[in-house]
Design a protein around this motif. Structure first.
Motif, PDB file in Angstrom:
ATOM      1  N   ARG A 485      -0.037  10.596   5.327  1.00 58.58           N
ATOM      2  CA  ARG A 485       0.136   9.147   5.284  1.00 58.58           C
ATOM      3  C   ARG A 485       0.369   8.598   6.674  1.00 58.58           C
ATOM      4  N   TYR A 489      -1.861   5.748   8.183  1.00 56.11           N
ATOM      5  CA  TYR A 489      -1.375   4.428   8.542  1.00 56.11           C
ATOM      6  C   TYR A 489      -1.515   4.161  10.032  1.00 56.11           C
ATOM      7  N   TYR A 570       2.967  -0.328   2.570  1.00 53.59           N
ATOM      8  CA  TYR A 570       3.129   0.947   1.873  1.00 53.59           C
ATOM      9  C   TYR A 570       3.251   0.704   0.365  1.00 53.59           C
ATOM     10  N   CYS A 574       0.674   2.382  -2.248  1.00 57.13           N
ATOM     11  CA  CYS A 574       1.148   3.412  -3.180  1.00 57.13           C
ATOM     12  C   CYS A 574       0.731   3.099  -4.608  1.00 57.13           C
TER      13      CYS A 574
END
Length: 597
Positions: A485, A489, A570, A574
DNA sequence: CAGGCACCTG
DNA sequence: CAGGTGCCTG
């Protein structure tokens, strides 16, 4: 703590106790007459001479056989009576004084039979009736010179036969010595010769003397047995077996070698004895080494009284895998292109013969990165110096010692020495080891990232059925996804800022699209699908584009000034997790049906 | 990619 | 408190 220290400290495996020492020579009834510094050489020389094995050395053919094989036989036997075997094995705790004499008796019998054959020949000639050998000799003394000549010629033939036998036996003996040499790896003792003597090893000079009786008429006759080199080990030429000499500073438990192998004294002088010699040597080497290993293992088990953890068996399996040459080697680098499927080992793989308590708290060196990089030489390399120095020999390929067991033990000892570091026991388990050395699982996790960025631990357990989960393994997998992640990101933010810098709306729009021909796509594909053997799912492209635009939006609107500005993104991402294909539920790396077709 | 840390949450 | 997460660092 040096695991090898045990080999020095174990009282029963003390190498010196396995050496031949002058004080313990009596424990080695076969070697001792060969090696006793004060008497063996002389007696051996006398023995060789008197027993008639070297008839060419009998200066006087007329020496009475009674004298050679009768009266002196007892004397030699009495000499040998001091060579007792204290262990009480084999021939009993108190061997007959005439044990050595048996050899004389054997030879004597042979020669008596030959004499009897000569007598039969004479009988066929009608020259005499049925008589005992003694009578024949008696008759000879009465001056029947014709018969005596025949008898002499018969003995000559016997001597010729014995010569041939001797030659053959010598060749076999030399071969045996070569085997011994090889078994001991042509050991060049690291210690000096002086220390050897201090430890009770055989003094090579004594051995040389043993074979080189200066007054031995064999010398120079071409019938002397292979001479032992009087050189110190350091003077010998490496591991090459000398042509006609051998170092006999064996570190064997003589009792067991010589008394436990049903090898009768003197029998080694025959071809069959040679075979027995070799077999016995192999067998006893294996036994002794196994005993030492057992002692070490037992000692470790005793010194660590804590209970066996549940991970012990797992570690055991791991070790076994490492040591099994039939299995493919475990790659050390995660960069290996083709991942190797790592399937949970079946219980059959586990070696039940090893005490489990030994395996707990073991740690493979590469598992602990906080350690300074420890060299991990091949195990033989670890063993070799030790074996030269002390008890354990270097093992030839055909040595009966179970090498995997030995390696296993040594590996355990080696790795155990590192186990005092404060690591969670889960992280010492086999499952953790396997998981971390397995590039396949990493690859699979990366491919899973195409579908789920925030997998739950239960999801991970579902899709890694071949992984034995514990806390450490689980957190490791979660950490992987955390790293995935992070990389994801970072790239999103980077390209979002790059798009934000675009002045033209069209160019900005182009930069915010994540086509399969874009740089961002290439980077992501390279990172999560390095081998490019998996078709990146469209869903991942869509999610990536959503993330990119969210980042761009936040940056464009200045929300990135908030330290927690990413959290909102986030939260969005998610929610975009999608189900992982069922193909990921299988052990090993998933196959891409798209690319397969 | 891993380790360590702080923080949050159930 | 355990587990999960993100950030920083190497």
């Amino acid at each position: 703590m040096c695991p090898f220290e045990l080999y020095r400290s174990l009282p029963e495996s003390n190498p010196s106790s396995h050496r031949f020492s002058p004080g313990s020579l009596s424990s080695h009834p076969l070697f001792s007459p060969l090696m006793h510094p004060s008497s063996a050489s002389q007696r051996w020389g006398s023995f060789r001479q008197r027993q008639g094995l070297f008839p060419g050395l009998l200066v006087d053919d007329d020496v009475g056989e009674e004298d050679v094989f009768g009266k002196r036989e007892f004397a030699v036997g009495a000499t040998a009576s001091s060579q007792r075997c204290p262990g009480g094995r084999g021939q009993g705790s108190d061997p007959e004084p005439g044990d050595w004499g048996q050899d004389f008796a054997r030879v004597k019998r042979f020669r008596m039979d030959s004499a009897a054959r000569s007598e039969d020949e004479m009988r066929r000639e009608g020259k005499r009736g049925r008589k005992s050998t003694a009578l024949v000799q008696n008759d000879e003394r009465k001056g029947e010179q014709g018969n005596r000549r025949e008898s002499r010629e018969g003995r000559k033939r016997q001597r010729q036969e014995l010569k041939l036998q001797l030659e053959e036996t010598r060749g076999k003996l030399l071969e045996l010595q070569r085997k011994v040499w090889r078994v001991y790896g042509g050991r060049e003792d690291e210690k000096g010769g002086e220390e050897e003597q201090e430890n009770g090893a055989i003094n090579l000079d004594e051995v040389a003397e043993m074979f080189s009786d200066s007054d031995d008429p064999l010398i120079g006759s071409g019938f002397s047995p292979p001479r032992c080199s009087s050189k110190k080990p350091t003077e010998t030429n490496g591991s090459a077996f000398p042509q006609t000499s051998v170092d006999l500073d064996l570190e064997l438990n003589g009792d067991q070698v010589w008394l436990g192998c049903s090898l009768v004294r003197g029998e080694w002088e025959s071809a069959e004895g040679g075979q027995k010699f070799a077999q016995a040597l192999k067998q006893e080497l294996a036994n002794v080494v196994a005993q030492v290993i057992d002692r070490v293992v037992r000692l470790y088990a005793e010194t660590d009284p804590s209970a066996v953890t549940s991970t012990a068996v797992a570690q055991e399996t791991s070790m076994t895998l490492d040591l099994n040459p039939d299995r493919r080697p475990r790659p050390h680098a995660a960069e290996q292109v083709e991942a190797l499927p790592l399937v949970t080992k079946s219980p059959q793989d586990k070696r039940a013969s090893i005490p489990q308590s030994v395996h707990k708290d073991l740690l493979l060196p590469q598992a602990n990165h906080s350690l300074a990089p420890l060299p991990q030489p091949p195990l033989p390399a670890l063993l070799a110096p030790r074996s030269k120095d002390h008890f354990l020999p270097s093992y030839p390929p055909d040595n009966p010692v179970p090498l995997p067991l030995l390696h296993y033990t040594m590996q355990n000892l080696f790795t155990r020495s590192l186990s005092s570091l404060p690591l969670h026991k889960d992280c010492l388990s086999e499952s953790f080891m396997d998981f971390r050395l397995s590039p396949c699982h990493l690859k699979k996790a990366k491919l899973m990232f195409f579908y789920t960025r925030y997998p739950s631990s239960s999801t991970l357990k579902t899709y890694f059925p071949d992984v034995k989960f514990n806390r450490c393994v689980t957190s490791q997998l979660i950490k992987w996804f955390s790293n995935f992640r992070e990389f994801f990101y970072i790239q999103m933010e980077r390209f979002a800022r790059q798009a934000a810098r675009e002045g033209l709306t069209s160019a900005r729009e182009r930069a915010l699209r994540l086509g399969r021909d874009t740089e961002l796509y290439r980077i992501l594909n390279m990172h999560y699908n390095k081998s490019n053997d998996y078709q990146v799912p469209e869903r991942f492209v869509e999610v990536s584009e959503v993330a990119l635009r969210e980042f761009f939006s936040a940056i464009q609107s200045g929300r990135d000034a908030d330290p927690c500005w990413k959290k909102a993104i986030y939260k969005i991402i998610c929610k975009l997790d999608s189900p992982v294909p069922d193909s990921f539920r299988l052990p090993g790396c998933p196959t891409d049906t798209y690319r397969m077709s």
